[in-house]
Scaffold this motif. Structure first.
Motif, PDB file in Angstrom:
ATOM      1  N   THR A 159       0.848  -1.178   0.000  1.00 48.24           N
ATOM      2  CA  THR A 159       0.000   0.000   0.000  1.00 48.24           C
ATOM      3  C   THR A 159       0.896   1.244   0.000  1.00 48.24           C
ATOM      4  O   THR A 159       1.992   1.208   0.548  1.00 48.24           O
ATOM      5  N   LEU A 160       0.641   2.235  -0.657  1.00 50.86           N
ATOM      6  CA  LEU A 160      -0.502   2.834  -1.287  1.00 50.86           C
ATOM      7  C   LEU A 160      -0.414   2.768  -2.811  1.00 50.86           C
ATOM      8  O   LEU A 160      -1.422   2.673  -3.481  1.00 50.86           O
ATOM      9  N   GLY A 161       0.812   2.752  -3.319  1.00 53.44           N
ATOM     10  CA  GLY A 161       0.987   2.803  -4.761  1.00 53.44           C
ATOM     11  C   GLY A 161       0.380   1.638  -5.513  1.00 53.44           C
ATOM     12  O   GLY A 161      -0.114   1.778  -6.628  1.00 53.44           O
ATOM     13  N   ALA A 162       0.402   0.451  -4.891  1.00 59.44           N
ATOM     14  CA  ALA A 162      -0.102  -0.740  -5.586  1.00 59.44           C
ATOM     15  C   ALA A 162      -1.601  -0.951  -5.407  1.00 59.44           C
ATOM     16  O   ALA A 162      -2.189  -1.772  -6.113  1.00 59.44           O
ATOM     17  N   ASP A 163      -2.241  -0.225  -4.495  1.00 61.51           N
ATOM     18  CA  ASP A 163      -3.667  -0.463  -4.227  1.00 61.51           C
ATOM     19  C   ASP A 163      -4.540  -0.396  -5.480  1.00 61.51           C
ATOM     20  O   ASP A 163      -5.288  -1.338  -5.762  1.00 61.51           O
ATOM     21  N   PRO A 164      -4.458   0.688  -6.271  1.00 66.98           N
ATOM     22  CA  PRO A 164      -5.302   0.707  -7.463  1.00 66.98           C
ATOM     23  C   PRO A 164      -4.864  -0.316  -8.506  1.00 66.98           C
ATOM     24  O   PRO A 164      -5.690  -0.827  -9.265  1.00 66.98           O
ATOM     25  N   LEU A 165      -3.587  -0.663  -8.537  1.00 67.06           N
ATOM     26  CA  LEU A 165      -3.087  -1.602  -9.537  1.00 67.06           C
ATOM     27  C   LEU A 165      -3.625  -3.005  -9.324  1.00 67.06           C
ATOM     28  O   LEU A 165      -4.097  -3.650 -10.265  1.00 67.06           O
ATOM     29  N   VAL A 166      -3.558  -3.491  -8.078  1.00 63.59           N
ATOM     30  CA  VAL A 166      -4.055  -4.841  -7.818  1.00 63.59           C
ATOM     31  C   VAL A 166      -5.561  -4.912  -8.048  1.00 63.59           C
ATOM     32  O   VAL A 166      -6.073  -5.914  -8.545  1.00 63.59           O
ATOM     33  N   SER A 167      -6.265  -3.837  -7.714  1.00 67.48           N
ATOM     34  CA  SER A 167      -7.716  -3.809  -7.942  1.00 67.48           C
ATOM     35  C   SER A 167      -8.038  -3.828  -9.429  1.00 67.48           C
ATOM     36  O   SER A 167      -8.926  -4.561  -9.878  1.00 67.48           O
ATOM     37  N   ALA A 168      -7.316  -3.017 -10.213  1.00 65.75           N
ATOM     38  CA  ALA A 168      -7.556  -2.956 -11.659  1.00 65.75           C
ATOM     39  C   ALA A 168      -7.266  -4.294 -12.327  1.00 65.75           C
ATOM     40  O   ALA A 168      -8.026  -4.741 -13.198  1.00 65.75           O
ATOM     41  N   VAL A 169      -6.189  -4.956 -11.920  1.00 64.30           N
ATOM     42  CA  VAL A 169      -5.824  -6.232 -12.526  1.00 64.30           C
ATOM     43  C   VAL A 169      -6.826  -7.319 -12.155  1.00 64.30           C
ATOM     44  O   VAL A 169      -7.240  -8.111 -13.008  1.00 64.30           O
ATOM     45  N   ALA A 170      -7.252  -7.357 -10.897  1.00 68.31           N
ATOM     46  CA  ALA A 170      -8.243  -8.360 -10.492  1.00 68.31           C
ATOM     47  C   ALA A 170      -9.564  -8.151 -11.239  1.00 68.31           C
ATOM     48  O   ALA A 170     -10.197  -9.111 -11.681  1.00 68.31           O
TER      49      ALA A 170
END
Length: 195
Positions: A77-88
């Motif tokens: 967190t925080l930089g990867a939060d939107p990335l993991v959500s977008a990929v899932a």
């Protein structure tokens, strides 16, 4: 206002994302990085990774780099939060079962004291780590450490931008493969061409 259309080919998506990063995420000047080092280049992917079209592009392009056998994607967190959500989300739209995990910077101070948030796969399963920007690799390695401590297999880190400042070497030393959508020199050159 006309609807925003997502490019349909990987090459077109990659080009659109590169231009958006050059315009919205990259700055040239004199900056102090989180590591304390000075740099002429600054990259903050959040203006892109927190926009609707940026998320759509990142979800598609990052998913292409996730290991086929991965049960989840995870990141600090925080930089990867939107990335993991977008990929899932993109994986679900493509009919693939892939969950998202968020790795805390420190253990939760109450309740279970968890380091990881999200639907946890069975231990032993493979997880691909996502990162917005890799400089020295410290954030990614912290996420990898916590995932491995929890019993997961991690072999690959995928980043939007590799700043080319030692991250690749740090990943290799930790037995990890680093894949990047872009290198800093590509983003900087595109930004210079847009001026």
């Amino acid at each position: 206002m006309p609807p925003i259309l997502l490019p349909t080919t990987t090459a077109a998506m990659r080009q659109e994302l590169l231009v958006r990063l050059a315009r919205q995420a990259y700055r040239h000047g004199l900056f102090t990085l989180a590591s304390g080092r000075s740099s002429d280049h600054y990259v903050n992917c959040k203006p892109v990774s927190l926009s609707g079209l940026g998320l759509a592009l990142l979800g598609a392009l990052l998913l292409e780099q996730v290991e086929p056998e991965a049960a989840a994607v995870a990141g600090l967190t925080l930089g990867a939060d939107p990335l993991v959500s977008a990929v899932a989300m993109r994986a679900a739209l493509d009919g693939r079962d892939l969950d998202a995990l968020i790795v805390r910077k420190e253990a939760k101070g109450h309740g279970t004291g968890a380091w990881l948030e999200g639907p946890l796969p069975e231990t032993g399963r493979r997880i691909t780590v996502l990162e917005d920007v890799v400089t020295s690799g410290g954030s990614s390695l912290k996420a990898v450490h916590q995932l491995r401590q929890a019993g997961y297999t991690v072999g690959r880190v995928v980043t939007i931008v590799d700043r080319q400042e030692g991250g690749l070497e740090a990943m290799t030393a930790a037995g990890l493969e680093l894949r990047s959508l872009f290198r800093l020199e590509e983003v900087a050159a595109t930004a210079a061409g847009l001026r």
